[in-house]
Design a protein around this motif. Structure first.
Motif, mmCIF file in Angstrom:
data_model
loop_
_atom_site.group_PDB
_atom_site.id
_atom_site.type_symbol
_atom_site.label_atom_id
_atom_site.label_comp_id
_atom_site.label_asym_id
_atom_site.label_seq_id
_atom_site.Cartn_x
_atom_site.Cartn_y
_atom_site.Cartn_z
ATOM 1 N N ASP A 150 0.819 -1.213 0.000
ATOM 2 C CA ASP A 150 0.000 0.000 0.000
ATOM 3 C C ASP A 150 0.853 1.262 0.000
ATOM 4 O O ASP A 150 0.404 2.308 -0.481
ATOM 5 C CB ASP A 150 -0.908 0.030 1.234
ATOM 6 N N MET A 151 2.054 1.166 0.562
ATOM 7 C CA MET A 151 2.906 2.330 0.715
ATOM 8 C C MET A 151 4.333 2.002 0.317
ATOM 9 O O MET A 151 4.697 0.829 0.139
ATOM 10 C CB MET A 151 2.880 2.841 2.173
ATOM 11 N N SER A 152 5.118 3.043 0.186
ATOM 12 C CA SER A 152 6.553 2.925 -0.033
ATOM 13 C C SER A 152 7.253 3.582 1.145
ATOM 14 O O SER A 152 6.616 4.262 1.957
ATOM 15 C CB SER A 152 6.943 3.624 -1.350
ATOM 16 N N LEU A 153 8.550 3.381 1.271
ATOM 17 C CA LEU A 153 9.281 4.079 2.320
ATOM 18 C C LEU A 153 9.354 5.570 2.032
ATOM 19 O O LEU A 153 9.267 6.401 2.936
ATOM 20 C CB LEU A 153 10.693 3.500 2.468
ATOM 21 N N VAL A 154 9.526 5.932 0.758
ATOM 22 C CA VAL A 154 9.656 7.334 0.361
ATOM 23 C C VAL A 154 8.587 7.666 -0.668
ATOM 24 O O VAL A 154 8.434 6.967 -1.674
ATOM 25 C CB VAL A 154 11.046 7.623 -0.230
ATOM 26 N N GLY A 155 7.848 8.719 -0.407
ATOM 27 C CA GLY A 155 6.801 9.163 -1.325
ATOM 28 C C GLY A 155 5.952 10.215 -0.650
ATOM 29 O O GLY A 155 6.157 10.542 0.529
ATOM 30 N N PRO A 156 4.971 10.773 -1.339
ATOM 31 C CA PRO A 156 4.064 11.745 -0.726
ATOM 32 C C PRO A 156 3.278 11.097 0.404
ATOM 33 O O PRO A 156 2.893 9.928 0.310
ATOM 34 C CB PRO A 156 3.131 12.146 -1.881
ATOM 35 N N ARG A 157 3.048 11.846 1.475
ATOM 36 C CA ARG A 157 2.267 11.302 2.572
ATOM 37 C C ARG A 157 0.835 11.021 2.117
ATOM 38 O O ARG A 157 0.216 11.821 1.414
ATOM 39 C CB ARG A 157 2.233 12.292 3.746
ATOM 40 N N PRO A 158 0.269 9.861 2.506
ATOM 41 C CA PRO A 158 -1.112 9.547 2.108
ATOM 42 C C PRO A 158 -2.109 10.400 2.876
ATOM 43 O O PRO A 158 -1.928 10.669 4.056
ATOM 44 C CB PRO A 158 -1.241 8.067 2.480
ATOM 45 N N LYS A 159 -3.148 10.816 2.190
ATOM 46 C CA LYS A 159 -4.147 11.692 2.790
ATOM 47 C C LYS A 159 -5.528 11.070 2.665
ATOM 48 O O LYS A 159 -5.755 10.171 1.867
ATOM 49 C CB LYS A 159 -4.133 13.065 2.111
ATOM 50 N N MET A 160 -6.459 11.585 3.461
ATOM 51 C CA MET A 160 -7.849 11.197 3.297
ATOM 52 C C MET A 160 -8.366 11.757 1.981
ATOM 53 O O MET A 160 -7.849 12.758 1.479
ATOM 54 C CB MET A 160 -8.685 11.709 4.472
ATOM 55 N N ARG A 161 -9.397 11.124 1.446
ATOM 56 C CA ARG A 161 -9.890 11.504 0.119
ATOM 57 C C ARG A 161 -10.241 12.992 0.054
ATOM 58 O O ARG A 161 -9.926 13.686 -0.917
ATOM 59 C CB ARG A 161 -11.125 10.665 -0.235
ATOM 60 N N GLU A 162 -10.882 13.520 1.111
ATOM 61 C CA GLU A 162 -11.338 14.906 1.053
ATOM 62 C C GLU A 162 -10.193 15.906 1.138
ATOM 63 O O GLU A 162 -10.369 17.093 0.856
ATOM 64 C CB GLU A 162 -12.354 15.186 2.167
ATOM 65 N N TYR A 163 -9.013 15.440 1.533
ATOM 66 C CA TYR A 163 -7.862 16.329 1.631
ATOM 67 C C TYR A 163 -6.853 16.094 0.511
ATOM 68 O O TYR A 163 -5.806 16.741 0.484
ATOM 69 C CB TYR A 163 -7.154 16.154 2.976
ATOM 70 N N GLU A 164 -7.151 15.200 -0.396
ATOM 71 C CA GLU A 164 -6.209 14.885 -1.476
ATOM 72 C C GLU A 164 -6.393 15.866 -2.626
ATOM 73 O O GLU A 164 -7.502 16.037 -3.132
ATOM 74 C CB GLU A 164 -6.430 13.449 -1.957
ATOM 75 N N LEU A 165 -5.309 16.525 -3.025
ATOM 76 C CA LEU A 165 -5.359 17.498 -4.111
ATOM 77 C C LEU A 165 -5.046 16.872 -5.463
ATOM 78 O O LEU A 165 -5.145 17.537 -6.488
ATOM 79 C CB LEU A 165 -4.364 18.633 -3.850
ATOM 80 N N ALA A 166 -4.617 15.616 -5.466
ATOM 81 C CA ALA A 166 -4.253 14.964 -6.719
ATOM 82 C C ALA A 166 -4.667 13.508 -6.653
ATOM 83 O O ALA A 166 -4.844 12.943 -5.585
ATOM 84 C CB ALA A 166 -2.755 15.079 -6.977
ATOM 85 N N ASN A 167 -4.824 12.897 -7.817
ATOM 86 C CA ASN A 167 -5.058 11.461 -7.888
ATOM 87 C C ASN A 167 -3.688 10.789 -7.903
ATOM 88 O O ASN A 167 -2.984 10.821 -8.913
ATOM 89 C CB ASN A 167 -5.835 11.113 -9.156
ATOM 90 N N PRO A 168 -3.255 10.193 -6.777
ATOM 91 C CA PRO A 168 -1.873 9.700 -6.680
ATOM 92 C C PRO A 168 -1.585 8.604 -7.704
ATOM 93 O O PRO A 168 -2.321 7.620 -7.806
ATOM 94 C CB PRO A 168 -1.795 9.150 -5.253
ATOM 95 N N THR A 169 -0.515 8.772 -8.456
ATOM 96 C CA THR A 169 -0.090 7.750 -9.407
ATOM 97 C C THR A 169 1.260 7.173 -9.016
ATOM 98 O O THR A 169 1.951 6.582 -9.838
ATOM 99 C CB THR A 169 -0.029 8.327 -10.826
ATOM 100 N N CYS A 170 1.632 7.391 -7.752
ATOM 101 C CA CYS A 170 2.808 6.738 -7.179
ATOM 102 C C CYS A 170 2.451 6.365 -5.743
ATOM 103 O O CYS A 170 1.577 6.985 -5.145
ATOM 104 C CB CYS A 170 4.031 7.649 -7.220
ATOM 105 N N ARG A 171 3.069 5.337 -5.212
ATOM 106 C CA ARG A 171 2.740 4.885 -3.863
ATOM 107 C C ARG A 171 3.057 5.987 -2.849
ATOM 108 O O ARG A 171 4.115 6.609 -2.920
ATOM 109 C CB ARG A 171 3.530 3.623 -3.504
ATOM 110 N N PRO A 172 2.153 6.226 -1.912
ATOM 111 C CA PRO A 172 2.470 7.177 -0.851
ATOM 112 C C PRO A 172 3.579 6.624 0.035
ATOM 113 O O PRO A 172 3.831 5.412 0.045
ATOM 114 C CB PRO A 172 1.145 7.307 -0.090
#
Length: 291
Positions: A150-172
C-alpha cells in the motif's frame, strides 16, 4: 492518465466570498506567495524511472524485512505503553488514498483518546501521544503497509480523500520531501494565526506540500531515496527550506509579544528532543496531516 505520471487536481478551498474581508485578503496573499507555480500546468508530470520501478518496491521490502527484527521488540513495548496509558485500541486505522486513487487502511499507534471511552476529551493527546508524534514513533506500524504494497518508504504522505489534491499515481510514503520540510508542522501552526485557518491551510500549505513531493518524485533516484531515509531516521529536518518558504508570513501572536519574525519563532523550537512547546490539544489540521 498514464501509470508514470503524477496528476495534480484543481485545488478545492472555501469560496472567498464566504470569508471575512480580512480573511480573504490574508488567504489570497498567502496563497499567491506559496502556491505551486502554474499548478494547472503540472498535470501529467512524469515520474522518474526509479519512482515507479520494480527495483524501488524490492528495495522497500528488503529494508523493512531487515529492520523488523530490531524494531518489532520496540513496537511491542510501544503497544503495551499505549494500552497502559489510555483506554481504546492500540492501533489507529483510517482510510487513505493510495496508488491510482485506491483506498487503503493506514495503521499507526493511537495518539489521541478514543472517543468511545474519553467523551469530551476525545480530541486530546493521550499521556504518551504527544511524545509518539514528536519522535514519529506512531508511524512505525506503517512498515506493514509497505510490506502489503500500500505504501513505499519514500513518497508523498497519504491523505484522506477529502484532503487529497491529486489522484496519486505513485505509492504514498512513510517519509518524503514535504515530510522533511513540514516535520514540525504543529509548532509552525502554533506560531501562525493565519495558517490556523482551515481555509488558508488548504489553500496554502497543502499545495506547497504537493509541489515539494511532486518535484522530488520527478527526479528521485535510489541514492536520493537513501539520503532522504537517512535524514528522516536522524531527524535532520529541512528547517532552512521551511524558513525560505514562509519567512515573509506574518506571525501575529509573536508580534503581540514584540517578536514577529518567523526565524525567531522557529529558533524557539528545538530541532530534536522532547523539550518542545506543549500542545494541550491536537492540531486543528490533524485530519489532513497525522491522525
Amino acid at each position: 492518465m498514464s501509470a508514470n505520471s503524477c496528476g495534480i487536481a484543481t485545488l478545492v478551498s472555501t469560496p472567498a466570498n464566504k470569508l471575512p474581508l480580512r480573511g480573504r485578503r490574508n488567504q489570497d496573499r498567502l496563497a499567491w506567495e506559496f502556491a505551486p507555480e502554474s499548478a494547472g500546468s503540472t498535470t501529467g508530470t512524469a515520474l522518474s524511472p526509479w519512482s515507479h520501478s520494480a527495483a524501488k518496491r524490492v528495495f522497500d521490502c528488503l529494508c523493512v524485512l531487515a529492520a523488523l527484527p530490531v524494531l518489532l521488540p520496540a513496537m511491542l513495548l510501544l503497544a503495551i505503553a499505549v494500552l497502559a496509558t489510555s483506554r481504546g485500541p492500540v492501533l489507529f486505522r483510517q482510510k487513505r488514498m493510495g496508488l491510482d486513487g485506491h483506498l487503503f487502511t493506514i495503521i499507526k499507534f493511537r495518539t489521541l483518546h478514543d472517543e468511545r471511552y474519553a467523551g469530551a476529551i476525545s480530541r486530546q493527546f493521550t499521556a504518551i501521544g504527544q511524545w509518539l508524534r514528536r519522535w514519529k514513533l506512531d508511524e512505525l506500524p506503517q512498515l506493514f503497509n509497505v510490506l502489503m504494497g500500500d505504501m513505499s518508504l519514500v513518497g508523498p504522505r497519504p491523505k484522506m480523500r477529502e484532503y487529497e489534491l491529486a489522484n496519486p499515481t505513485c505509492r504514498p510514503g512513510i517519509t518524503g520531501a514535504a515530510t522533511l520540510v513540514f516535520a514540525r508542522e504543529e509548532e509552525l501552526l502554533e506560531c501562525s494565526l493565519p495558517l490556523r485557518s482551515p481555509e488558508t491551510y488548504r489553500a496554502v500549505v497543502m499545495p506547497a506540500k504537493l509541489r515539494l513531493d511532486t518535484e522530488y518524485m520527478e527526479r528521485a533516484t535510489f541514492l536520493s531515496d537513501v539520503k532522504l531515509l537517512v535524514r528522516s531516521v536522524l531527524r535532520r529536518w529541512d528547517r532552512a527550506r521551511l524558513q525560505a518558504l514562509v519567512g515573509n508570513w506574518e506571525f501575529e501572536e509573536r508580534k503581540k509579544r514584540g517578536n514577529g519574525s518567523f526565524a525567531a519563532c522557529m529558533k524557539s523550537i528545538p530541532l530534536r528532543g522532547p523539550a518542545l512547546p506543549k500542545l494541550p490539544r491536537a492540531s486543528i489540521t490533524e485530519a489532513a496531516t497525522e491522525n
